[in-house]
Design an enzyme around this catalytic site. Structure first.
Site, PDB file in Angstrom:
ATOM      1  N   LYS A 154       0.844  -1.198   0.000  1.00  0.00           N
ATOM      2  CA  LYS A 154       0.000   0.000   0.000  1.00  0.00           C
ATOM      3  C   LYS A 154       0.882   1.251   0.000  1.00  0.00           C
ATOM      4  CE  LYS A 154      -3.968   1.819   2.686  1.00  0.00           C
ATOM      5  NZ  LYS A 154      -4.840   1.507   3.843  1.00  0.00           N
TER       6      LYS A 154
ATOM      7  N   SER B  40      -9.656   1.405   3.120  1.00  0.00           N
ATOM      8  CA  SER B  40      -8.844   2.252   2.273  1.00  0.00           C
ATOM      9  C   SER B  40      -7.812   1.488   1.451  1.00  0.00           C
ATOM     10  CB  SER B  40      -8.120   3.289   3.143  1.00  0.00           C
ATOM     11  OG  SER B  40      -7.239   2.652   4.066  1.00  0.00           O
TER      12      SER B  40
ATOM     13  N   SER C   8      -9.794  -1.356   7.150  1.00  0.00           N
ATOM     14  CA  SER C   8      -9.290  -1.043   5.815  1.00  0.00           C
ATOM     15  C   SER C   8      -8.535  -2.165   5.133  1.00  0.00           C
ATOM     16  CB  SER C   8      -8.397   0.209   5.870  1.00  0.00           C
ATOM     17  OG  SER C   8      -9.167   1.353   6.116  1.00  0.00           O
TER      18      SER C   8
END
Length: 477
Positions: free
Chosen positions: A69, A144, A168
């Protein structure tokens, strides 16, 4: 052979790397990747192939392509956290998890798109455009960590790292039909993770199978002198070839699930529970009376911490600075830089967090939220006195359409209603695919275990996964 060798037999690390880079290019329409780290990946793959066979065999992730990420620092790579504020920021160091991946022989091939500063449940808050769900490009992959989830679901890579502040990792895993594991708080170092909510954030794996998640966690886990919140936790075991749910006590908070859950989601979860019972597990009703207050509690705690963490982005030390001529003094430079650099959702959360920390409202809001947080933690402690894991849907619905909830922040926040409690309590939790809804979209089953009980969490999840059988990939149902 590595215990998690995801390369075809006889395939070199370099060949596996090139295959992953080509696959990432093929799925570019998903907008799941912000930076392809091809030079770094090729250098790592070449170095691994040059090792003697015996040394390479000792590396648990030798030559395995992995994406991370884009709120996790990797030396020499652009690290934006999905924000214009960090559009040109190049990380000067490796996060601890990146160091551990490198030491295990992993090949980091990409940085994945995410909601700005990990604030969002749909990946529509990224400054670089939304990520699209590989099951249906008109739908969100969740957030996210939506870029990591979409990339794994697409088959471009089998492993990606995400971060989980309120769900997330697990919520996008549910929407994308993959496995997402949030470790116990303190199990994995946060050093090098762009901070959102420091008492809530955890880095974890997003994978195709539970055992893969366990192997990756084994690489990432352990105390870190650079992160004082990590602990020397008891080691955990990755599930072996033969696991069973026989004797497993599964708690189900029926009262919490009585309303707000889509029928198809509820049906898939019930089928998963029935499969566990058929394997020898027993179901027990448990009470989580304060879980109904988890969303407001989470958004008070998380925004307060975000307000403090994001104060550093002022246009002076690092991050975006407004161009000369758009401000007249220091205060207006701060205002212009932060207004240009932050998106609407980040600004909304900074404002809310600053408000609840202000002198006149601290006791009424932030202190009260911390008290309720303690009550939520105690609810789980009481439940685990009689059960081994708590089961519920990961999300109340399957993936919703892009744009469907952007104008209604409260409805967007409610997408995390079943996931935030694990973050508030610091507990480990995992999402495992458990079915498809009437539109062919994945449903996730969430299991939560006591703190540092990753062994029983992974074994329960793997046993269910074995009983369920293989799960389809997008377009291959």
């Amino acid at each position: 052979m590595s215990p998690i060798d995801l390369r075809p037999t006889g395939t070199s690390s370099e060949a596996a790397c090139e295959r992953a880079l080509a696959a990432i290019a093929d799925v570019a329409p998903l907008n799941a990747v912000l930076t392809v780290t091809d030079a770094r990946a090729r250098a790592a793959a070449t170095a691994i192939d040059a090792l003697p066979d015996a040394e390479r065999a000792r590396l648990p992730l030798a030559g395995v392509p992995i994406a991370i990420k884009d709120n996790i620092c990797a030396r020499g790579t652009r690290t934006t956290a999905g924000s214009r504020m960090l559009d040109r920021f190049v990380a000067p160091y490796d996060a601890t998890v990146v160091q551990r991946l490198d030491a295990a022989g992993a090949v980091i091939v990409a940085k994945t798109n995410c909601d700005e500063f990990a604030m969002g449940s749909s990946n529509e808050n990224s400054a670089f455009g939304p990520v699209r769900n590989p099951w249906d490009h008109a739908r969100t992959p969740g957030g996210s960590s939506g870029g990591s989830g979409a990339l794994v679901a697409s088959g471009a890579v089998d492993i990606a790292l995400g971060s989980d502040t309120g769900g997330s990792i697990r919520q996008p895993a549910s929407f994308c039909g993959i496995v997402g594991l949030k470790p116990t708080y303190g199990r994995v170092s946060r050093y090098g993770l762009v901070a959102y909510g420091s008492s809530l954030d955890q880095i974890g794996p997003m994978t195709r199978t539970v055992r893969q998640a366990g192997h990756v966690l084994a690489v990432l886990a352990g105390p870190d002198p650079l992160d004082a919140t990590t602990v020397a936790a008891p080691p955990f075991e990755v599930p072996g070839a033969e696991v069973s749910v026989r004797g497993l006590r599964v708690g189900v908070p029926r009262a919490l699930l009585a309303s707000g859950v889509a029928e198809d989601v509820q049906a898939s979860v019930e089928q998963a529970l029935a499969l566990m019972v058929a394997g020898g597990a027993t179901l027990h009703d448990v009470e989580l009376p304060h879980a109904a207050h988890a969303i407001p509690t989470y958004y008070l705690v998380a925004t307060a911490e975000a307000s403090a963490n994001l104060a550093r982005y002022d246009g002076v030390r690092f991050g975006h600075r407004a161009p000369a001529g758009t401000f007249t003094d220091l205060a207006s430079m701060y205002a212009a830089s932060r207004t240009e650099g932050f998106g609407d959702e980040v600004i909304r959360r900074i404002l809310l967090g600053t408000y609840v920390l202000s002198a006149g409202y601290y006791d009424a809001y932030y202190r009260k939220a911390q008290q309720v947080r303690t009550l939520i933690t105690r609810d789980y402690e009481q439940a685990f006195a009689s059960v081994d894991v708590v089961a519920m849907p990961t999300a109340p619905t399957t993936a919703f359409r892009l744009g469907e909830k952007v104008e209604d922040p409260l409805q967007m926040y409610l997408a995390d209603v079943f996931t935030v409690s694990a973050n508030l309590s610091g507990l480990p939790a995992i999402s495992v695919p458990c079915g498809l809804d009437g539109q062919g979209l994945p449903v996730g089953l969430q299991l939560t275990a006591p703190a540092f009980a990753e062994t029983q969490l992974l074994q329960a999840a793997a046993a269910y996964e074995d009983a369920r059988g293989s799960f389809p990939m997008p377009g291959r149902a």
